[in-house]
Scaffold this motif. Sequence first.
Motif, PDB file in Angstrom:
ATOM      1  N   ASN A  27       0.932  -1.294  -0.158  1.00  0.00           N
ATOM      2  CA  ASN A  27       0.029   0.000  -0.010  1.00  0.00           C
ATOM      3  C   ASN A  27       0.791   1.321  -0.106  1.00  0.00           C
ATOM      4  N   VAL A  28       1.816   1.162  -0.898  1.00  0.00           N
ATOM      5  CA  VAL A  28       2.665   2.274  -1.100  1.00  0.00           C
ATOM      6  C   VAL A  28       3.036   2.430  -2.308  1.00  0.00           C
ATOM      7  N   PHE A  29       2.797   3.719  -2.936  1.00  0.00           N
ATOM      8  CA  PHE A  29       2.830   4.024  -4.449  1.00  0.00           C
ATOM      9  C   PHE A  29       4.339   3.898  -4.789  1.00  0.00           C
ATOM     10  N   SER A  30       4.590   3.421  -5.947  1.00  0.00           N
ATOM     11  CA  SER A  30       5.983   3.212  -6.460  1.00  0.00           C
ATOM     12  C   SER A  30       5.857   3.726  -8.053  1.00  0.00           C
ATOM     13  N   ALA A  31       7.112   4.351  -8.482  1.00  0.00           N
ATOM     14  CA  ALA A  31       7.029   4.915  -9.715  1.00  0.00           C
ATOM     15  C   ALA A  31       8.234   4.301 -10.529  1.00  0.00           C
ATOM     16  N   VAL A  32       8.158   3.841 -11.592  1.00  0.00           N
ATOM     17  CA  VAL A  32       9.286   3.381 -12.499  1.00  0.00           C
ATOM     18  C   VAL A  32       9.973   4.290 -13.482  1.00  0.00           C
ATOM     19  N   VAL A  33      10.918   4.925 -13.337  1.00  0.00           N
ATOM     20  CA  VAL A  33      11.691   5.635 -14.440  1.00  0.00           C
ATOM     21  C   VAL A  33      12.687   5.221 -14.922  1.00  0.00           C
ATOM     22  N   PRO A  34      13.235   5.498 -16.234  1.00  0.00           N
ATOM     23  CA  PRO A  34      14.409   4.907 -16.676  1.00  0.00           C
ATOM     24  C   PRO A  34      15.662   5.679 -16.050  1.00  0.00           C
ATOM     25  N   CYS A  35      16.756   4.831 -16.026  1.00  0.00           N
ATOM     26  CA  CYS A  35      17.796   5.378 -14.966  1.00  0.00           C
ATOM     27  C   CYS A  35      18.314   6.689 -15.899  1.00  0.00           C
ATOM     28  N   THR A  36      17.949   6.946 -17.048  1.00  0.00           N
ATOM     29  CA  THR A  36      18.624   7.934 -17.643  1.00  0.00           C
ATOM     30  C   THR A  36      17.809   9.225 -17.140  1.00  0.00           C
ATOM     31  N   ALA A  37      16.721   9.008 -16.561  1.00  0.00           N
ATOM     32  CA  ALA A  37      15.948  10.312 -16.060  1.00  0.00           C
ATOM     33  C   ALA A  37      16.809  11.243 -15.712  1.00  0.00           C
ATOM     34  N   PRO A  38      16.779  12.617 -15.977  1.00  0.00           N
ATOM     35  CA  PRO A  38      17.516  13.610 -15.101  1.00  0.00           C
ATOM     36  C   PRO A  38      17.021  13.602 -13.643  1.00  0.00           C
ATOM     37  N   LEU A  39      18.051  14.185 -13.122  1.00  0.00           N
ATOM     38  CA  LEU A  39      17.629  14.122 -11.465  1.00  0.00           C
ATOM     39  C   LEU A  39      16.332  14.997 -11.146  1.00  0.00           C
ATOM     40  N   SER A  40      16.146  16.089 -11.638  1.00  0.00           N
ATOM     41  CA  SER A  40      15.038  16.782 -11.629  1.00  0.00           C
ATOM     42  C   SER A  40      13.896  15.948 -11.572  1.00  0.00           C
ATOM     43  N   GLU A  41      13.709  15.170 -12.720  1.00  0.00           N
ATOM     44  CA  GLU A  41      12.506  14.089 -12.752  1.00  0.00           C
ATOM     45  C   GLU A  41      12.251  13.220 -11.604  1.00  0.00           C
ATOM     46  N   ILE A  42      13.488  12.928 -10.868  1.00  0.00           N
ATOM     47  CA  ILE A  42      13.343  12.108  -9.782  1.00  0.00           C
ATOM     48  C   ILE A  42      12.861  12.729  -8.726  1.00  0.00           C
ATOM     49  N   ASP A  63      28.497   0.893 -23.235  1.00  0.00           N
ATOM     50  CA  ASP A  63      27.020   1.067 -23.406  1.00  0.00           C
ATOM     51  C   ASP A  63      26.184   0.860 -22.217  1.00  0.00           C
ATOM     52  N   ALA A  64      26.679   0.953 -20.974  1.00  0.00           N
ATOM     53  CA  ALA A  64      26.220   0.577 -19.701  1.00  0.00           C
ATOM     54  C   ALA A  64      25.318   1.678 -19.265  1.00  0.00           C
ATOM     55  N   PRO A  65      24.024   1.405 -18.785  1.00  0.00           N
ATOM     56  CA  PRO A  65      23.058   2.325 -18.584  1.00  0.00           C
ATOM     57  C   PRO A  65      23.589   3.479 -17.845  1.00  0.00           C
ATOM     58  N   ALA A  66      23.382   4.709 -18.330  1.00  0.00           N
ATOM     59  CA  ALA A  66      23.965   5.997 -17.650  1.00  0.00           C
ATOM     60  C   ALA A  66      23.124   6.804 -16.833  1.00  0.00           C
ATOM     61  N   ALA A  67      23.281   6.450 -15.624  1.00  0.00           N
ATOM     62  CA  ALA A  67      22.274   7.080 -14.767  1.00  0.00           C
ATOM     63  C   ALA A  67      23.409   8.114 -13.802  1.00  0.00           C
ATOM     64  N   ASP A  68      22.498   9.357 -13.508  1.00  0.00           N
ATOM     65  CA  ASP A  68      23.427  10.403 -13.052  1.00  0.00           C
ATOM     66  C   ASP A  68      23.891   9.945 -11.431  1.00  0.00           C
ATOM     67  N   PRO A  69      25.118   9.847 -11.255  1.00  0.00           N
ATOM     68  CA  PRO A  69      25.741   9.439 -10.049  1.00  0.00           C
ATOM     69  C   PRO A  69      25.338  10.241  -8.907  1.00  0.00           C
ATOM     70  N   HIS A  90      30.750   1.008  -7.759  1.00  0.00           N
ATOM     71  CA  HIS A  90      31.621   1.674  -8.886  1.00  0.00           C
ATOM     72  C   HIS A  90      31.581   3.097  -8.682  1.00  0.00           C
ATOM     73  N   HIS A  91      30.522   3.871  -8.741  1.00  0.00           N
ATOM     74  CA  HIS A  91      30.357   5.256  -8.776  1.00  0.00           C
ATOM     75  C   HIS A  91      30.802   6.027  -7.427  1.00  0.00           C
ATOM     76  N   LEU A  92      30.975   5.162  -6.307  1.00  0.00           N
ATOM     77  CA  LEU A  92      31.481   5.789  -5.001  1.00  0.00           C
ATOM     78  C   LEU A  92      32.977   5.498  -4.599  1.00  0.00           C
ATOM     79  N   GLY A  93      33.542   5.000  -5.705  1.00  0.00           N
ATOM     80  CA  GLY A  93      34.983   4.893  -5.649  1.00  0.00           C
ATOM     81  C   GLY A  93      35.385   3.219  -5.172  1.00  0.00           C
ATOM     82  N   GLY A  94      34.646   2.346  -5.252  1.00  0.00           N
ATOM     83  CA  GLY A  94      34.957   1.085  -4.977  1.00  0.00           C
ATOM     84  C   GLY A  94      35.453   0.227  -6.300  1.00  0.00           C
ATOM     85  N   LYS A  95      35.444  -0.911  -6.223  1.00  0.00           N
ATOM     86  CA  LYS A  95      35.785  -1.600  -7.390  1.00  0.00           C
ATOM     87  C   LYS A  95      34.781  -2.939  -7.826  1.00  0.00           C
TER      88      LYS A  95
END
Length: 516
Positions: A27-42, A63-69, A90-95
Amino acid sequence: MDTQTIVILDFGSQYTQLIARRIRELNVFSAVVPCTAPLSEIQAYKPIGVILSGGPSSVYDIDAPAADPKLLELGVPTLGICYGLQFIVHHLGGKVRSASKREYGHAEVSIEDGSTPLFKELPASLQVWMSHGDEALELPTGFRRTAVTSNALAGIANEERRIWAVQFHPEVHHTPLGPQLLKNFVFGICGAKGDWTPAHFVETTVTAIREKVGTGHVICALSGGVDSSVAAVLVHKAIGKQLTCVFVNNGVLRKNEFQKVQENLRDKLGLNLVAVDASERFLSKLAGVTDPEKKRKIIGNEFIAVFDDEAHRISQETGGVDWLVQGTLYPDVIESSSVKGPSQTIKSHHNVGGLPETMKLKLIEPLRDLFKDEVRRIGRDMGMPEDILGRQPFPGPGLAVRILGEITPDRVALLQEADDIVVAEIKAAGLYTKIWQSFAVLLPVMSVGVMGDQRTYAYTAAIRAVHSEDGMTADWTPLPYEVLKRISSRIVNEVRGINRVVYDITSKPPGTIEWE
């Protein structure tokens, strides 16, 4: 009242919609957005939490999906799943590296740090579903390991940054305690209230429609199916007689359907319904056409022409039409904006999305945030009849895609009778609501038969019954032999012109649900 939202970033996983469904079941609303969505949309959703889905790529792919870190710096509780975990690392400095031993299928996870709220009330060992070829090798600063399998890291956390992640899939059926983990995230970490209910949805949607439409007039193309019917009732609840519904008989409806839909929607539910019998108009355009794609296009184009005529007439009577109601559902919205891009067209889909631009109508899509089962729950909450809400999906082009070869009035009548027997017997056996679709198909195959010591030469009917979750894939349903026997016996005895019945046992893929 603002709706609390969990935003799910889609990295191309086949399970992304399943994550959304699991959250909504709480009973919690969820919305799916493409990972490429701009930060403002999220951020526009004002999310109380963000979930990063799995995906088929490696974080190192070109060609890995490009989300805004930067989404990892929002300070909003974040849960990474599978690829989502690797994205975070990967995006926070790990390997991340290619795993020496890939994990696909069932696995056992040992929880090393039960103090993290994500694993609250979960046992020290979990049966889970894995699907990954990469693994996290080194964690970013501030992160700690919370769970492992015998082969690889399975969970990480950084409470200070409000980020958690697991390498397994809690959303799938094969992770039995997955719902509890998601519940811990949604309620324990994100602080959700769990107040997104059918009653809440109806109340907020009705208010929003009323404010949007004002004194304008709205039209709705009704098919008699679940989606358009619930959408129409919802809009009618908001604006009453400002809504006019149009139901078109395209000549290839099921037996008595033109009358039944009118009885249900006009007489029982009080909708302002205009019924247009354009059967002769459609059938004349279909005469001599055998190509299935041409049939679909003819029916789609003719529907637009008929609806356009009615819309202009209604506009003249009401002083203008401003809005169009469509029964678009959430899977359609997700599909059209998916990170994976639009799917290959298998067949043309018939809806009113192709209405001519000259109509210049603004859209009202009250169900665009809902899945099919949620639409049915909304309908029940509004007191709609079960024979509308429990109706199996029916193709827009109707029986035209179940009559192989040329469509003639006589062949339509044959299939209507055969199909009516199939539906009646499936219902009598108590199976109708347990099957995704069950129907008859008229084949362009004539064979020799014997009836009353006389030789016959008549058509063949095929019976199709399938089980599916969403229509994307389907398994054929093993109907009981006694049910098949009654269907076959009734068709060959009651439908003059059919002397043979066969049963289709093909799944999708490789077949499709419909024959055309």
